[in-house]
Design a protein around this motif. Sequence first.
Motif, short mmCIF file in Angstrom:
data_model
loop_
_atom_site.label_atom_id
_atom_site.label_comp_id
_atom_site.label_asym_id
_atom_site.label_seq_id
_atom_site.Cartn_x
_atom_site.Cartn_y
_atom_site.Cartn_z
N LEU A 106 0.85 -1.19 0.00
CA LEU A 106 0.00 0.00 0.00
C LEU A 106 0.88 1.24 0.00
O LEU A 106 1.74 1.40 0.87
N ILE A 107 0.66 2.12 -1.00
CA ILE A 107 1.35 3.41 -1.06
C ILE A 107 0.30 4.50 -1.08
O ILE A 107 -0.51 4.58 -2.01
N ASN A 108 0.28 5.32 -0.04
CA ASN A 108 -0.67 6.43 0.04
C ASN A 108 -0.18 7.62 -0.78
O ASN A 108 1.02 7.86 -0.89
N GLU A 109 -1.13 8.38 -1.32
CA GLU A 109 -0.84 9.60 -2.08
C GLU A 109 0.18 9.33 -3.18
O GLU A 109 1.29 9.84 -3.18
N TYR A 110 -0.25 8.55 -4.13
CA TYR A 110 0.59 8.18 -5.27
C TYR A 110 1.06 9.41 -6.03
O TYR A 110 0.28 10.35 -6.26
#
Length: 272
Positions: A106-110
Amino acid sequence: MDLQFFLCWRVAPLFLLMPSGLRCMSVHIVNKEPVHVILGSNLILRARMERGPLEDISMVTWEREPETGIDPVRRTLAACPGGNPTCAGARPNIRVNVEQQETTLLINEYSTADSGVYAVTVTDHRGARTTAYCIVREYEAVHHVSVSINVSHSTLVCGEAWGTDPHFSWLHEKTTINQAVGKVSKDGATLFVTMTPICGHFTCMVSNKLGDSSATYTAAPCETGGRGTTAAVVCLVLLVLLCGGVLAFLLWRRRRHTNRGERLHEHLDDGI
């Protein structure tokens, strides 16, 4: 020693006959490739892990490298021991979950910098490694829509520069295309025109999650129903005038004949 050798000799062929999924670990990313992500949203990659009954996961590693370049550098995003269900990544907005048969990145704010080729590597307890790859790109809005015509085949083709997952639709004179006008191809990009002659305004609209854009091809003006109505009214007026003229002539002629008869009758009375 002889007993151990005998057991190994008897058991080894059984491992060779086992299906590959039972003899070695495998991993594959379940997301449909390539993955397109809108800037500012979350990137989620899931990988399915298959292992045999005697296999244990010792490490799950997620990495990324640029999709293009002469010498791309692979950077580690997260390295998680097999026994940990969750672990933090190299940046605060990165987290990884590890389950028995699945791992999730999970990577937030791509951001644009997060685009590239992602690799997930699973290491078993013996140090054997298996890797799966997935391409991740930025979700692009539609750009530079254009319409071209192939006169010989009576087709209109709609083109778009580099938008992600474009959807095409057509309008003729601001209304949806019907069978009297033409037929749209399965992908929506081509309009096969059946009306003759080709006339009016043909508009191609292209849209995706980030908006839409359009382009219009203008042919010769179509003859509208108003002109036909006007011509019919003019013909009707002329017909009425013609009928009125004929009726007036007949009435005039009848009146003239009547007056002549009366004068002749009066002349005969005077002679007597």
